[in-house]
Design a protein around this motif. Structure first.
Motif, PDB file in Angstrom:
ATOM      1  N   ILE A 435       1.006  -1.240   0.279  1.00 21.01           N
ATOM      2  CA  ILE A 435      -0.406  -0.213  -0.145  1.00 21.01           C
ATOM      3  C   ILE A 435       0.488   1.149   0.013  1.00 21.01           C
ATOM      4  N   ALA A 436       0.451   2.448  -0.921  1.00 18.28           N
ATOM      5  CA  ALA A 436       1.302   3.218  -0.946  1.00 18.28           C
ATOM      6  C   ALA A 436       0.452   4.432  -1.587  1.00 18.28           C
ATOM      7  N   PHE A 437       0.042   5.485  -0.535  1.00 20.26           N
ATOM      8  CA  PHE A 437      -0.562   6.875  -0.821  1.00 20.26           C
ATOM      9  C   PHE A 437       0.423   7.888  -0.718  1.00 20.26           C
ATOM     10  N   ASP A 438      -0.208   9.373  -1.172  1.00 18.76           N
ATOM     11  CA  ASP A 438      -0.028  10.499  -1.368  1.00 18.76           C
ATOM     12  C   ASP A 438      -0.536  11.786  -1.196  1.00 18.76           C
ATOM     13  N   TYR A 439      -0.884  13.116  -0.153  1.00 22.55           N
ATOM     14  CA  TYR A 439      -1.756  13.964  -0.341  1.00 22.55           C
ATOM     15  C   TYR A 439      -0.706  15.458  -0.246  1.00 22.55           C
ATOM     16  N   VAL A 440      -1.331  16.351  -1.471  1.00 24.44           N
ATOM     17  CA  VAL A 440      -0.570  17.006  -1.380  1.00 24.44           C
ATOM     18  C   VAL A 440      -2.217  18.327  -1.570  1.00 24.44           C
ATOM     19  N   PRO A 441      -2.258  19.224  -0.333  1.00 25.06           N
ATOM     20  CA  PRO A 441      -2.607  20.294  -0.489  1.00 25.06           C
ATOM     21  C   PRO A 441      -3.044  21.092  -1.067  1.00 25.06           C
ATOM     22  N   CYS A 442      -3.640  22.395  -1.757  1.00 28.18           N
ATOM     23  CA  CYS A 442      -3.088  23.119  -2.712  1.00 28.18           C
ATOM     24  C   CYS A 442      -2.876  24.012  -1.741  1.00 28.18           C
ATOM     25  N   THR A 584      -9.402  11.809  -4.826  1.00 31.63           N
ATOM     26  CA  THR A 584      -9.956  12.138  -4.607  1.00 31.63           C
ATOM     27  C   THR A 584     -10.412  13.131  -6.573  1.00 31.63           C
ATOM     28  N   ASP A 585     -11.162  13.638  -6.433  1.00 34.02           N
ATOM     29  CA  ASP A 585     -11.188  14.398  -7.365  1.00 34.02           C
ATOM     30  C   ASP A 585     -10.231  15.522  -7.798  1.00 34.02           C
ATOM     31  N   GLY A 586      -9.262  16.259  -6.955  1.00 36.71           N
ATOM     32  CA  GLY A 586      -8.258  17.246  -7.545  1.00 36.71           C
ATOM     33  C   GLY A 586      -7.394  16.329  -8.909  1.00 36.71           C
ATOM     34  N   ILE A 587      -7.505  14.674  -8.770  1.00 36.53           N
ATOM     35  CA  ILE A 587      -6.253  14.378  -9.493  1.00 36.53           C
ATOM     36  C   ILE A 587      -7.215  15.135 -11.013  1.00 36.53           C
ATOM     37  N   THR A 588      -8.509  14.183 -10.882  1.00 34.02           N
ATOM     38  CA  THR A 588      -8.958  14.646 -12.248  1.00 34.02           C
ATOM     39  C   THR A 588      -9.630  15.471 -12.711  1.00 34.02           C
ATOM     40  N   ARG A 635      -6.348  25.410 -14.081  1.00 39.19           N
ATOM     41  CA  ARG A 635      -7.556  26.289 -13.446  1.00 39.19           C
ATOM     42  C   ARG A 635      -8.488  25.870 -12.573  1.00 39.19           C
ATOM     43  N   ILE A 636      -8.014  24.553 -12.250  1.00 38.58           N
ATOM     44  CA  ILE A 636      -9.050  24.204 -10.939  1.00 38.58           C
ATOM     45  C   ILE A 636      -8.161  23.488 -10.209  1.00 38.58           C
ATOM     46  N   ARG A 637      -8.009  24.496  -9.339  1.00 42.72           N
ATOM     47  CA  ARG A 637      -6.846  23.733  -7.817  1.00 42.72           C
ATOM     48  C   ARG A 637      -7.437  22.985  -6.731  1.00 42.72           C
ATOM     49  N   ASP A 638      -7.150  22.487  -6.736  1.00 37.78           N
ATOM     50  CA  ASP A 638      -7.934  21.516  -5.242  1.00 37.78           C
ATOM     51  C   ASP A 638      -7.320  20.242  -4.742  1.00 37.78           C
TER      52      ASP A 638
END
Length: 649
Positions: A435-442, A584-588, A635-638
């Motif tokens: 298992i691996a994950f990453d989290y990048v807040p705007c 999360t939808d910030g990826i797509t 254009r869409i930062r999330d």
């Protein structure tokens, strides 16, 4: 201030009066009134007195005669005569001798060149005596009081009188011409100030009319008809321009009286202009309309004086100064009337009154511009002070904002540290490589959150991911509240649906218009069974080892105080080599202009193309792809969160 200016004006009037009247006393003899009309020709048989005059009969002009005594006569002295200006031409005889008449007198233009402006002519020896008779012939019928005086005296005295006369009128004309040119130039700079061109025209026409009135213009080699047009037609234009200037300067509209006065003066102008234009003469206008014109002028000056008086009563700006200007003309008009009636010595100051009017109103305009400039300077200084204070305030506020930003940034960094500490720590060797994950807040902190529950004794794995609407601190606080709601996850590990309902109960009443999307899955590692519940979150993607994609999104609405909460579950069977992807939808939704790096369709394809990568490598590949987008153009930062689980049990 107005009283002081009135005293100055009266003093100036008295100074002019005494200068031009008292200085003439006992210097020479003025012959002005007392001429009698005679019907006989002049007693000089050698010269035809009618030759060259307008018309063919003696009645085309008028014959005048006067007897006078010259008390200071000395037979051996040299005497001279100052011949007056008369636009219709004039012939002068002293004791039967023609004075200053040329040898060629056959045309009116020759006579004009000699007699239409003042001339100093010597009197031959033996002509002047103690008792004398002077006779004149005028080209036009004279008006009462309109004839200018003849001056007789010693040659040097008469010559000095002529120089004084020339200096007096030429200086006034030069002043008016200068003022006219100055305000004309000023009007070209400030065209919105229409009264400037009116005043410039007043000054110009006063100068031209003064040149005709004083006969200075008649020294110029131009036709006498044009000179008469400048003198008589120009005089009718001055009142019209005065009215336009007065109303424009005081920002007033024309009334009925103004319109009537303007119309009357226009008729005077048309009559004089058309007569000169059509027949080259001013005879009829001078005979029938000149006296009504003078009377209208007197009434007009009284009317303008009354208007200025009303301005002073209303305390309007410059009302007192304007009143003094028109009082100048009115007083000098009355003085000139007394001169023409014979009650005062000759040398009326009517031209001086108009010159004084021009000078006074130029002073008024200068004061007006000075006050305007002063007001602008005060305003500019106020703006400079305000700008300086504003700059100081900006510096202070910028420093305060900078200090506050540093405090906020420090607090956000602390918040991010705290939020990062809430992320799951994978310490068990069974999951370390799976298992691996990453989290990048705007921002420094964000509203995405994920958690992992692992029970090694029962081989159960729980995966939870949520996305809070909005960004920054509010979203991070709600994400933290969601973390708290997961404290009893162990009780609901076998029922993701009940776990979702438990989260809803904990958050009830605390969302304040926000909403949360979430996905929760339980995976039984010994059998590969996976149960998933979804609350409006993007689908969970299952990548089979063969490359086939399955999208898992059971029915369920986002967590909100307004939406109905009803969650369903979906079951899947994992096989060795399959991968589970939660995001999360910030990826797509990351886009550059109109180009999406992934999107709902491209992202699964990218995962499918990189299915051979391990979980950690795949997470790195996704975020590397996203880094190709220019950060300032997204254009869409999330917030962006991605988890990949590689089922290898």
């Amino acid at each position: 201030m107005n009283k002081t200016l009135l005293v100055i004006a009266i003093s100036l009037f008295l100074s002019l009066y005494f200068f031009f009247h008292i200085t003439d006393k006992d210097q020479f003899l003025y012959l002005c009134d007392g001429f009698e009309d005679v019907e006989t020709d002049f007693p000089h048989k050698e010269i035809d007195c009618n030759k060259g005059w307008l018309g063919s009969s003696p009645k085309s002009g008028i014959l005048l005669e006067k007897k006078f005594t010259f008390d200071e006569f000395h037979p051996q002295a040299n005497y001279a005569m100052l011949l007056p200006f008369y636009s219709g031409g004039i012939e002068v005889f002293l004791n039967g001798t023609r004075i200053g008449y040329p040898s060629d007198f056959s045309s009116l233009e020759n006579r004009k060149s000699i007699y239409s402006f003042p001339n100093v002519k010597p009197i031959p020896q033996g002509v002047l005596a103690e008792q004398n008779t002077i006779r004149m012939k005028l080209g036009y019928p004279r008006l009462n009081g309109s004839f200018r005086p003849i001056a007789i005296g010693h040659f040097q005295t008469i010559h000095q009188k002529w120089l004084l006369w020339f200096t007096r009128f030429s200086s006034q004309i030069a002043i008016c011409m200068f003022i006219a040119a100055y305000f004309c130039i000023y009007f070209l700079i400030r065209k919105e100030e229409v009264y400037l061109i009116y005043f410039s025209l007043i000054s110009l026409i006063v100068a031209l009319w003064g040149g005709g009135y004083s006969s200075l213009l008649y020294y110029l080699p131009i036709p006498i008809s044009l000179l008469e047009m400048i003198t008589f037609s120009g005089a009718t234009v001055i009142p019209m321009l005065m009215l336009c200037f007065f109303r424009s300067f005081n920002k007033q509209k024309f009334n009925v009286i103004d319109t009537v006065a303007f119309g009357i003066y226009f008729l005077f102008f048309a009559a004089s202009f058309l007569e000169i234009l059509l027949i080259g003469s001013i005879r009829n206008y001078y005979t029938y309309l000149f006296v009504p014109f003078i009377q209208c002028n007197f009434l007009f000056i009284i009317y303008m004086t009354f208007l200025c008086y009303r301005l002073t009563k209303k305390h309007r700006q410059y009302g007192g100064l304007q009143l003094i200007g028109f009082l100048f003309i009115l007083v000098f008009y009355i003085e000139s009337a007394f001169v023409f009636l014979g009650y005062l010595p000759w040398s009326p100051l009517i031209l001086e009154s108009f010159v004084a009017f021009v000078i006074l109103f130029s002073v008024i305009l200068a004061i007006h511009f000075s006050e305007t400039y002063t007001a602008l300077e005060v305003t500019r200084k106020g703006l400079d002070d305000l700008n300086h204070n504003l700059e100081e305030e900006v510096v202070i506020r910028t420093k305060q904002i900078h200090d506050q930003k540093e405090i906020l940034d420090r607090e956000l960094r602390i918040g991010r540290t705290i939020q990062s500490s809430l992320l799951p720590k994978i310490t068990h060797s069974d999951l370390n490589k799976s298992i691996a994950f990453d989290y990048v807040p705007c921002m420094e902190i964000g509203g995405d959150f994920l958690d992992i529950y692992y029970d090694p004794s029962q081989k159960k794995l729980g995966i939870f991911m949520c996305d809070v609407s909005g960004h920054g601190i509010p979203a991070a606080l709600l994400a933290s509240m969601t973390k708290i709601a997961l404290h009893n996850w162990v009780d609901y590990i076998d029922s993701p649906k009940d776990m979702m309902n438990n989260i809803v109960q904990h958050l009830k009443g605390n969302l304040h218009g926000n909403f949360i999307t979430a996905a929760i899955s339980t995976i039984y590692l010994d059998s590969g069974r996976m149960i998933t519940a979804n609350a409006g979150h993007p689908e969970t993607i299952l990548i089979r080892k063969s490359g086939v994609l399955e999208r898992i999104r059971p029915k369920g609405s986002a967590i909100s105080d307004l939406l109905k909460k009803e969650f369903h579950v979906a079951e899947s069977q994992l096989k060795k080599g399959d991968k589970v992807v939660v995001y999360t939808d910030g990826i797509t939704e990351a886009k550059f202009d109109h180009y999406s790096m992934f999107g709902d369709e491209e992202f699964p394809k990218f995962l499918q193309q990189n299915k051979s990568l391990g979980s950690e490598k795949l997470v790195q590949a996704v975020f590397k792809k996203l880094s190709e987008l220019p950060e300032q153009s997204i254009r869409i930062r999330d917030d962006k969160t991605l988890l990949v689980f590689d089922f290898s049990f």
